[in-house]
Design an enzyme around this catalytic site. Structure first.
Site, PDB file in Angstrom:
ATOM      1  N   LYS A  12       0.852  -1.193   0.000  1.00  0.00           N
ATOM      2  CA  LYS A  12       0.000   0.000   0.000  1.00  0.00           C
ATOM      3  C   LYS A  12       0.884   1.237   0.000  1.00  0.00           C
ATOM      4  O   LYS A  12       2.047   1.219   0.437  1.00  0.00           O
ATOM      5  CB  LYS A  12      -0.935   0.014   1.225  1.00  0.00           C
ATOM      6  CG  LYS A  12      -0.260   0.001   2.594  1.00  0.00           C
ATOM      7  CD  LYS A  12       0.256   1.327   3.111  1.00  0.00           C
ATOM      8  CE  LYS A  12       0.808   1.232   4.533  1.00  0.00           C
ATOM      9  NZ  LYS A  12       1.539   2.470   4.947  1.00  0.00           N
ATOM     10  N   PRO A  95      10.250  -4.403   1.521  1.00  0.00           N
ATOM     11  CA  PRO A  95      11.241  -4.189   2.581  1.00  0.00           C
ATOM     12  C   PRO A  95      10.585  -4.040   3.941  1.00  0.00           C
ATOM     13  O   PRO A  95       9.479  -3.491   4.067  1.00  0.00           O
ATOM     14  CB  PRO A  95      11.916  -2.875   2.155  1.00  0.00           C
ATOM     15  CG  PRO A  95      10.864  -2.159   1.361  1.00  0.00           C
ATOM     16  CD  PRO A  95      10.110  -3.227   0.634  1.00  0.00           C
ATOM     17  N   GLY A 101       3.549  -1.431   4.235  1.00  0.00           N
ATOM     18  CA  GLY A 101       2.559  -2.315   4.849  1.00  0.00           C
ATOM     19  C   GLY A 101       2.833  -3.787   4.667  1.00  0.00           C
ATOM     20  O   GLY A 101       1.911  -4.606   4.751  1.00  0.00           O
ATOM     21  N   GLY A 102       4.085  -4.165   4.429  1.00  0.00           N
ATOM     22  CA  GLY A 102       4.396  -5.558   4.108  1.00  0.00           C
ATOM     23  C   GLY A 102       3.920  -6.564   5.134  1.00  0.00           C
ATOM     24  O   GLY A 102       3.208  -7.516   4.816  1.00  0.00           O
ATOM     25  N   GLY A 103       4.291  -6.367   6.402  1.00  0.00           N
ATOM     26  CA  GLY A 103       3.886  -7.311   7.443  1.00  0.00           C
ATOM     27  C   GLY A 103       2.381  -7.347   7.620  1.00  0.00           C
ATOM     28  O   GLY A 103       1.782  -8.422   7.799  1.00  0.00           O
ATOM     29  N   SER A 104       1.748  -6.182   7.554  1.00  0.00           N
ATOM     30  CA  SER A 104       0.287  -6.113   7.689  1.00  0.00           C
ATOM     31  C   SER A 104      -0.402  -6.802   6.520  1.00  0.00           C
ATOM     32  O   SER A 104      -1.405  -7.504   6.694  1.00  0.00           O
ATOM     33  CB  SER A 104      -0.159  -4.652   7.768  1.00  0.00           C
ATOM     34  OG  SER A 104       0.358  -4.026   8.916  1.00  0.00           O
ATOM     35  N   ASP A 137      -2.849  -1.295  10.283  1.00  0.00           N
ATOM     36  CA  ASP A 137      -2.865  -1.338   8.811  1.00  0.00           C
ATOM     37  C   ASP A 137      -3.474  -2.618   8.252  1.00  0.00           C
ATOM     38  O   ASP A 137      -3.726  -2.696   7.041  1.00  0.00           O
ATOM     39  CB  ASP A 137      -1.437  -1.198   8.254  1.00  0.00           C
ATOM     40  CG  ASP A 137      -0.944   0.238   8.242  1.00  0.00           C
ATOM     41  OD1 ASP A 137      -1.748   1.149   8.548  1.00  0.00           O
ATOM     42  OD2 ASP A 137       0.241   0.448   7.948  1.00  0.00           O
TER      43      ASP A 137
END
Length: 279
Positions: A12, A95, A101-104, A137
């Site tokens: 995102k 990254p 928002g990668g982990g979310s 997120d």
């Protein structure tokens, strides 16, 4: 043994991010527009009847107890009483500490996919409420559309945006969100706007100046990209982006990118690739 199925976890962008206040519990009140883009992680999932959640290629330095994918699967188990299990793998492209928002997104994809694969039958709204327990997120990825966000980011209204191509640059730093939000120089009194005022009402990222002060390389990336368009940091950093009308225009700008800088081009998404997995 069941075979792995692959599920995307898109990134995102925050097209603006205003901090409008702070709740008594310390959480910040904000306004933002979340835009989904067609670039992200790939989550592979194989379900079984073991009842165990196993992350087969965990990220270095991230124990299972704090891994958002594992926590999402266990939360869905606990909430629904499902006795099924899952094996998880990730191909990581986004990254960590980048504001994309990668982990979310990974957690949201696990919730959407396992709700479908385990047939636990939760609605989209129920999954969003569950996701909020994992992070502010997470709900927007389950919501699955571009959204005007308020509250701590969980109050979402769908917003229709024109298609765009984005250049996203990745400064070589990982920015801890809590560190930016806790900075004493962060202003927390931006006047709220109404959704109809976007994008013409003096939008910015209120976290940007704090992040640039703590990580000067972010300012360097913003300055370079700002030569070609309106550049802004996403989330609490570190990534910065600019929008372009065509892929050709974005490619032309990327052709000038110094060899010392990293980045990618991605189009906007009309909706999350897994949108149809929830009702």
């Amino acid at each position: 043994m069941s075979t792995f199925q692959h599920f995307p976890a898109p990134a995102k962008l925050n097209l603006f991010l205003h901090i409008t206040g702070r709740r008594a519990d310390g959480y910040h009140l904000l306004q933002s527009v979340f835009r989904l883009i067609d670039f992200g992680d790939d989550i592979a999932i194989a379900v079984d009847d073991s009842g165990e959640i196993c992350h087969e290629n965990p990220l270095p330095g991230v124990p299972a107890e704090s891994d958002l994918m594992v926590r999402a699967a266990r939360l869905l188990q606990a909430h629904t009483g499902s006795r099924r299990g899952a094996r998880l793998r990730i191909s990581k492209r986004l990254p960590m500490g980048g504001g994309l928002g990668g982990g979310s997104s990974d957690a949201a994809t696990v919730l959407l996919a396992l709700n479908h694969l385990w047939q636990t039958g939760l609605s989209r709204t129920e999954l969003q409420q569950l996701g909020l327990q994992l992070g502010a997120d997470v709900p927007v990825f389950i919501f699955g559309r571009d959204a005007f966000a308020e509250g701590v980011g969980e109050q979402l209204q769908a917003i229709t945006l024109p298609p765009r191509w984005y250049i996203v640059l990745i400064p070589p730093v990982s920015v801890p969100t809590a560190e930016i939000f806790s900075d004493p120089s962060l202003t927390r009194d931006t006047k709220p706007i109404i959704m109809a005022a976007f994008p013409n009402d003096g939008i910015r990222n209120d976290l940007e100046n704090v992040a640039k002060k703590q990580y000067p390389v972010i300012a360097e990336y913003l300055e370079w990209l700002g030569q070609f368009g309106a550049a802004m940091m996403t989330g609490s950093g570190a990534c910065v982006f600019a929008a372009f009308d065509t892929q050709e225009e974005a490619k032309r700008v990327m052709s000038f990118l110094p060899a010392t800088m990293q980045g990618f081009i991605a189009p906007s998404l009309m909706q999350h690739p897994l949108f149809d997995l929830a009702n």
